[in-house]
Scaffold this motif. Structure first.
Motif, PDB file in Angstrom:
ATOM      1  N   ALA A   1      25.160 -12.966  52.412  1.00  0.00           N
ATOM      2  CA  ALA A   1      24.497 -14.914  52.080  1.00  0.00           C
ATOM      3  C   ALA A   1      23.630 -14.587  53.304  1.00  0.00           C
ATOM      4  N   ALA A   2      24.154 -14.019  54.919  1.00  0.00           N
ATOM      5  CA  ALA A   2      23.293 -14.647  55.320  1.00  0.00           C
ATOM      6  C   ALA A   2      21.958 -13.661  55.492  1.00  0.00           C
TER       7      ALA A   2
ATOM      8  N   ILE B   1      19.438 -15.027  52.498  1.00  0.00           N
ATOM      9  CA  ILE B   1      18.735 -16.326  52.812  1.00  0.00           C
ATOM     10  C   ILE B   1      17.776 -15.775  53.301  1.00  0.00           C
TER      11      ILE B   1
ATOM     12  N   VAL C   1      14.750 -13.509  51.458  1.00  0.00           N
ATOM     13  CA  VAL C   1      14.464 -14.635  51.099  1.00  0.00           C
ATOM     14  C   VAL C   1      12.988 -15.684  52.023  1.00  0.00           C
ATOM     15  N   ALA C   2      13.515 -15.375  53.151  1.00  0.00           N
ATOM     16  CA  ALA C   2      12.394 -16.554  54.311  1.00  0.00           C
ATOM     17  C   ALA C   2      11.898 -15.467  54.493  1.00  0.00           C
TER      18      ALA C   2
ATOM     19  N   VAL D   1      23.141 -16.441  45.658  1.00  0.00           N
ATOM     20  CA  VAL D   1      22.793 -17.032  46.612  1.00  0.00           C
ATOM     21  C   VAL D   1      21.101 -16.550  46.542  1.00  0.00           C
ATOM     22  N   ILE D   2      20.991 -15.647  46.681  1.00  0.00           N
ATOM     23  CA  ILE D   2      19.685 -15.468  46.867  1.00  0.00           C
ATOM     24  C   ILE D   2      18.323 -16.220  45.588  1.00  0.00           C
TER      25      ILE D   2
ATOM     26  N   ALA E   1      18.735 -20.214  47.429  1.00  0.00           N
ATOM     27  CA  ALA E   1      17.604 -20.614  48.284  1.00  0.00           C
ATOM     28  C   ALA E   1      16.132 -20.041  48.263  1.00  0.00           C
TER      29      ALA E   1
END
Length: 197
Positions: A11-12, A15, A18-19, A64-65, A68
């Motif tokens: 998950a991290a 995120i 994407v960031a 999650v992707i 985000a």
């Protein structure tokens, strides 16, 4: 490493990927290193999800992707659009032309409408299309389970295709016509559902 820790790491990474891509694409000049880092983080996230729980882990990581990306795009859509060449040209004309300030002032537009059309509205149209596919599967004699799986398979395919088509259209009226057309064609099939979803 425990399965829970690996899932949180996936998950991290999702995120973070994407960031990083958002930061890369926001720069005036695209950076190949940043792009590779962003896509690499997303790939690592999917692989970590697969290592934890196979297809379920991949699905959770992709969710999650998507979430985000949804958050990042929502914030980006709320910002006024950057001044383009046409706007600079209008500003230049304003200095040499006796037009009023109201006529020559640059437009302050945001991408909220485009975001809504390509995001939640096209998702709703894709769900209607998926329910229409489910109805056709049931009408053809398929099992209810087959119809439900058809819904789950249709939405993730139809939504990005519809969103991409909307983003390629320059006129708002065509965007609205496409979304409303898909919804209008699909809606009558809701009356033909022979079972619960």
């Amino acid at each position: 490493m425990g399965s829970d820790a690996l899932l949180w790491m996936a998950a991290a990474l999702a995120i973070a990927g994407v960031a990083v891509l958002r930061l890369s694409w926001e720069r005036p000049a695209r950076s190949r290193a940043w792009n590779i880092a962003g896509w690499g983080a997303l790939l690592a996230a999917v692989l970590a999800g697969d290592a934890v729980a196979g297809e379920w882990g991949i699905a959770a990581t992709v969710l999650v992707i998507m979430f985000a990306a949804f958050v990042v795009l929502a914030f980006a859509a709320a910002k006024p659009a950057r001044k383009g060449r046409a706007t600079k040209g209008r500003a230049k004309i304003a200095r040499t032309s006796p037009r009023t300030i109201e006529e020559t002032a640059p437009e302050r537009r945001s991408g909220l409408v485009t975001f809504a059309l390509a995001g939640p509205i096209s998702l709703a149209a894709s769900v209607l299309l998926a329910l229409a596919v489910r109805a056709m599967v049931l009408m053809a004699g398929g099992a209810e389970a087959d119809g439900n799986v058809a819904v789950l398979a249709t939405v993730p395919i139809a939504w990005p295709i519809l969103s991409f088509a909307l983003l390629m259209m320059s006129r708002r009226i065509r965007q609205c016509a496409l979304v409303m057309g898909v919804a209008a064609v699909s809606a009558p099939f809701l009356l033909l559902q022979n079972g619960t979803v």
